[in-house]
Scaffold this motif. Structure first.
Motif, PDB file in Angstrom:
ATOM      1  N   THR A 105       0.801  -1.211  -0.060  1.00  0.00           N
ATOM      2  CA  THR A 105      -0.131   0.046  -0.190  1.00  0.00           C
ATOM      3  C   THR A 105       0.849   1.337  -0.040  1.00  0.00           C
ATOM      4  O   THR A 105       2.085   1.130   0.383  1.00  0.00           O
ATOM      5  CB  THR A 105      -1.008   0.131   1.349  1.00  0.00           C
ATOM      6  OG1 THR A 105      -0.174   0.181   2.493  1.00  0.00           O
ATOM      7  CG2 THR A 105      -1.788  -1.349   1.295  1.00  0.00           C
ATOM      8  N   GLY A 106       0.246   2.297  -0.459  1.00  0.00           N
ATOM      9  CA  GLY A 106       0.984   3.426  -0.580  1.00  0.00           C
ATOM     10  C   GLY A 106       2.097   3.252  -1.604  1.00  0.00           C
ATOM     11  O   GLY A 106       3.515   3.982  -1.654  1.00  0.00           O
ATOM     12  N   ALA A 107       2.019   2.561  -2.627  1.00  0.00           N
ATOM     13  CA  ALA A 107       3.099   1.910  -3.629  1.00  0.00           C
ATOM     14  C   ALA A 107       3.781   3.129  -4.435  1.00  0.00           C
ATOM     15  O   ALA A 107       4.588   2.875  -5.094  1.00  0.00           O
ATOM     16  CB  ALA A 107       2.576   0.987  -4.404  1.00  0.00           C
ATOM     17  N   SER A 108       2.821   4.534  -4.388  1.00  0.00           N
ATOM     18  CA  SER A 108       3.405   5.392  -5.230  1.00  0.00           C
ATOM     19  C   SER A 108       4.143   6.516  -4.331  1.00  0.00           C
ATOM     20  O   SER A 108       4.390   7.330  -4.972  1.00  0.00           O
ATOM     21  CB  SER A 108       2.420   6.265  -6.172  1.00  0.00           C
ATOM     22  OG  SER A 108       1.334   6.640  -5.330  1.00  0.00           O
ATOM     23  N   GLY A 109       4.130   6.120  -3.095  1.00  0.00           N
ATOM     24  CA  GLY A 109       4.884   7.158  -2.133  1.00  0.00           C
ATOM     25  C   GLY A 109       6.152   7.073  -1.937  1.00  0.00           C
ATOM     26  O   GLY A 109       6.728   6.199  -2.687  1.00  0.00           O
ATOM     27  N   VAL A 115       4.897 -11.960  -6.912  1.00  0.00           N
ATOM     28  CA  VAL A 115       3.851 -11.116  -7.464  1.00  0.00           C
ATOM     29  C   VAL A 115       3.471  -9.974  -6.714  1.00  0.00           C
ATOM     30  O   VAL A 115       3.111 -10.115  -5.523  1.00  0.00           O
ATOM     31  CB  VAL A 115       2.599 -12.081  -7.776  1.00  0.00           C
ATOM     32  CG1 VAL A 115       1.690 -11.242  -8.639  1.00  0.00           C
ATOM     33  CG2 VAL A 115       2.872 -13.385  -8.578  1.00  0.00           C
ATOM     34  N   ILE A 116       3.922  -9.012  -7.253  1.00  0.00           N
ATOM     35  CA  ILE A 116       3.595  -7.537  -6.604  1.00  0.00           C
ATOM     36  C   ILE A 116       2.386  -7.052  -7.031  1.00  0.00           C
ATOM     37  O   ILE A 116       1.904  -6.701  -8.051  1.00  0.00           O
ATOM     38  CB  ILE A 116       4.860  -6.389  -6.930  1.00  0.00           C
ATOM     39  CG1 ILE A 116       6.050  -7.357  -6.606  1.00  0.00           C
ATOM     40  CG2 ILE A 116       4.575  -5.267  -6.221  1.00  0.00           C
ATOM     41  CD1 ILE A 116       7.308  -6.461  -6.933  1.00  0.00           C
ATOM     42  N   HIS A 117       1.420  -6.537  -6.093  1.00  0.00           N
ATOM     43  CA  HIS A 117       0.321  -5.595  -6.146  1.00  0.00           C
ATOM     44  C   HIS A 117       0.492  -4.590  -5.576  1.00  0.00           C
ATOM     45  O   HIS A 117       1.065  -4.191  -4.340  1.00  0.00           O
ATOM     46  CB  HIS A 117      -0.842  -6.468  -5.421  1.00  0.00           C
ATOM     47  CG  HIS A 117      -1.079  -7.788  -6.187  1.00  0.00           C
ATOM     48  ND1 HIS A 117      -2.163  -8.120  -7.081  1.00  0.00           N
ATOM     49  CD2 HIS A 117      -0.646  -9.106  -5.885  1.00  0.00           C
ATOM     50  CE1 HIS A 117      -2.265  -9.328  -7.532  1.00  0.00           C
ATOM     51  NE2 HIS A 117      -1.182 -10.066  -6.724  1.00  0.00           N
ATOM     52  N   ALA A 118       0.349  -3.353  -6.071  1.00  0.00           N
ATOM     53  CA  ALA A 118       0.656  -2.211  -5.742  1.00  0.00           C
ATOM     54  C   ALA A 118      -0.937  -1.201  -5.540  1.00  0.00           C
ATOM     55  O   ALA A 118      -1.467  -1.211  -6.338  1.00  0.00           O
ATOM     56  CB  ALA A 118       1.379  -1.335  -6.552  1.00  0.00           C
ATOM     57  N   ALA A 119      -1.073  -0.738  -4.145  1.00  0.00           N
ATOM     58  CA  ALA A 119      -2.266  -0.102  -4.203  1.00  0.00           C
ATOM     59  C   ALA A 119      -1.815   1.319  -4.123  1.00  0.00           C
ATOM     60  O   ALA A 119      -1.130   1.761  -3.247  1.00  0.00           O
ATOM     61  CB  ALA A 119      -2.807  -0.676  -2.622  1.00  0.00           C
ATOM     62  N   VAL A 122       4.096  -4.772 -12.087  1.00  0.00           N
ATOM     63  CA  VAL A 122       3.460  -4.984 -10.978  1.00  0.00           C
ATOM     64  C   VAL A 122       2.019  -4.803 -11.443  1.00  0.00           C
ATOM     65  O   VAL A 122       1.535  -4.436 -12.166  1.00  0.00           O
ATOM     66  CB  VAL A 122       3.667  -3.596 -10.014  1.00  0.00           C
ATOM     67  CG1 VAL A 122       4.969  -3.705  -9.496  1.00  0.00           C
ATOM     68  CG2 VAL A 122       3.317  -2.267 -10.523  1.00  0.00           C
ATOM     69  N   ASN A 123       1.080  -5.549 -10.430  1.00  0.00           N
ATOM     70  CA  ASN A 123      -0.379  -5.172 -10.586  1.00  0.00           C
ATOM     71  C   ASN A 123      -0.901  -4.197  -9.794  1.00  0.00           C
ATOM     72  O   ASN A 123      -0.965  -3.993  -8.611  1.00  0.00           O
ATOM     73  CB  ASN A 123      -1.198  -6.672 -10.149  1.00  0.00           C
ATOM     74  CG  ASN A 123      -0.649  -7.650 -10.831  1.00  0.00           C
ATOM     75  OD1 ASN A 123      -0.579  -7.702 -12.017  1.00  0.00           O
ATOM     76  ND2 ASN A 123      -0.018  -8.704 -10.067  1.00  0.00           N
ATOM     77  N   VAL A 124      -1.493  -3.057 -10.530  1.00  0.00           N
ATOM     78  CA  VAL A 124      -1.792  -1.812  -9.820  1.00  0.00           C
ATOM     79  C   VAL A 124      -3.254  -1.732  -9.803  1.00  0.00           C
ATOM     80  O   VAL A 124      -3.961  -2.273 -10.608  1.00  0.00           O
ATOM     81  CB  VAL A 124      -1.337  -0.638 -10.775  1.00  0.00           C
ATOM     82  CG1 VAL A 124      -1.646   0.684 -10.071  1.00  0.00           C
ATOM     83  CG2 VAL A 124       0.075  -0.609 -11.240  1.00  0.00           C
ATOM     84  N   VAL A 125      -3.805  -1.282  -8.522  1.00  0.00           N
ATOM     85  CA  VAL A 125      -4.973  -1.355  -8.067  1.00  0.00           C
ATOM     86  C   VAL A 125      -5.218   0.061  -7.489  1.00  0.00           C
ATOM     87  O   VAL A 125      -4.601   0.634  -6.447  1.00  0.00           O
ATOM     88  CB  VAL A 125      -5.373  -2.580  -7.257  1.00  0.00           C
ATOM     89  CG1 VAL A 125      -4.624  -2.506  -5.837  1.00  0.00           C
ATOM     90  CG2 VAL A 125      -6.805  -2.529  -6.746  1.00  0.00           C
ATOM     91  N   GLN A 126      -6.274   0.870  -7.941  1.00  0.00           N
ATOM     92  CA  GLN A 126      -6.889   1.907  -7.050  1.00  0.00           C
ATOM     93  C   GLN A 126      -7.851   1.394  -6.120  1.00  0.00           C
ATOM     94  O   GLN A 126      -9.071   1.098  -6.396  1.00  0.00           O
ATOM     95  CB  GLN A 126      -7.293   2.942  -8.042  1.00  0.00           C
ATOM     96  CG  GLN A 126      -7.601   4.230  -7.369  1.00  0.00           C
ATOM     97  CD  GLN A 126      -8.130   5.310  -8.760  1.00  0.00           C
ATOM     98  OE1 GLN A 126      -7.693   4.975  -9.621  1.00  0.00           O
ATOM     99  NE2 GLN A 126      -8.787   6.323  -8.188  1.00  0.00           N
TER     100      GLN A 126
END
Length: 360
Positions: A8-12, A35-39, A54-58
């Protein structure tokens, strides 16, 4: 063994650096089945990550139903929560969802909360003095949870796995937010006033022991998380639950030394009128200048938590940065601020009161 991790906070600032570190480990073959999931919170943040593996999820992390659905449908084994250290709703939502994942799959799952060393500073009413990460930190935080929201959130996490406490500096390696707001906020305030200010007391956390420190460079922090996930991947037994705090600190720097070095660098660039520092005329002026309520100014920019890092060696963590190398990097911090501006981070705004939770 495969491992599905949600960051979580993967763009931070911290989260983005962890994503970059994990991708490096994947490319190097150490964690090739990871496997990386990026929230993230916004479409812009999601766009910044779209070219990565990465698998990006909003995802609204306070929506327990949505969080649980995502964890179950993607078989998430591990969450590294960098989204916030002061909103207990998010921690509770993530932990509840992960518990349901464990019940549904009967697999071992892991939760790691990135939090802050301000919880162990007298400015936030920490009553127990010096603390080691080998102490029963959970019990101490539980006993003082009502006086500071970071301790309240930490206390939620004890019954699941790890809790990494840190202060950090340097430029991150993520795609969206590459700076911590802490030093840039000081730089911005100094340029605005044409003067570098400091608090009146020179608080230095200089306890006995070479590991005692107040800061860790973001690259060293990312390395810790890489080594942590490798240890989990290999099935190593690690301190967890009530014993799951890891203090990621590596060097001692006094705030007056930081401010003096900032003043010299800013003056050399013609951004302030003098290389000499002055004491803030009031806490209210300091807080307004850096953009936080006054009760957070000291904990963010004059903290001296008395902590000792002893557990890092369990996973082989050896920080590279020192106090002197950090001070030497402050000129680059100024250049980064002039290039990037104040970070696109919610940290400073998130320091405003959370309704219903004590933040004295």
């Amino acid at each position: 063994m495969s491992l599905n991790v949600l960051i979580t906070g993967a763009s931070g600032y911290i989260g983005g650096s962890i994503v970059a570190e994990f991708l490096s480990l994947k490319r190097g073959g150490t964690l090739e089945t990871l496997v990386i999931h990026a929230a993230v919170r916004s479409p812009e943040q999601a766009h910044s990550l779209k070219k990565l593996d990465v698998n990006v999820v909003q995802l609204n992390l306070s929506d327990e139903t949505a969080v649980t659905e995502y964890l179950l449908s993607n078989d998430i084994d591990l969450i590294i929560n960098n989204a916030t250290s002061i909103d207990p709703r998010i921690a509770s939502s993530l932990i509840s969802g992960l518990q349901k994942q464990r019940e549904a799959t009967e697999k071992e799952v892991f939760f790691v909360q990135t939090t802050g060393l301000s919880a162990f500073d007298e400015n936030t009413n920490w009553p127990f003095g010096e603390v080691k990460d080998t102490d029963n930190v959970y019990d101490l935080e539980k006993r003082s949870r009502e006086t500071y929201v970071v301790r309240e959130v930490d206390a939620i996490n004890f019954n699941l796995w790890e809790c990494a406490d840190l202060k950090r500096d340097g430029r991150g390696s993520g795609t969206w937010n590459q700076l911590s707001p802490q030093i840039p906020a000081l730089i911005q305030a100094s340029i605005k006033h044409k003067q570098v200010y400091k608090f009146g007391e020179n608080r230095l956390n200089n306890q006995s022991g070479a590991q005692d420190a107040t800061l860790a460079h973001v690259s060293d922090v990312a390395k810790f998380y890489g080594q942590l996930i490798e240890a989990i991947f290999l099935g190593r037994e690690l301190p967890a639950g009530e014993n799951g705090h890891y203090f990621l600190v590596s060097h001692v720097v006094s705030w007056w030394d930081i401010m003096d070095r900032l003043a010299a660098n800013l003056h050399a660039r013609g951004l302030v009128t003098t290389a000499a520092t002055k004491v803030w005329p009031s806490d209210e002026m300091a807080a307004e200048s850096v953009g936080v309520p006054s009760r957070f100014a000291h904990s963010m920019w004059n903290s001296s938590p008395k902590v000792l890092c002893e557990k890092g060696s369990i996973i082989g963590w050896k920080p590279v940065w020192t106090g002197e190398s950090f001070l030497d990097s402050l000129g680059q911090e100024i250049d980064d601020f002039l290039e990037l501006g104040l970070p696109k981070s919610s940290l400073l705004s998130s320091l405003k009161p959370v309704s219903g939770h004590g933040m004295n």
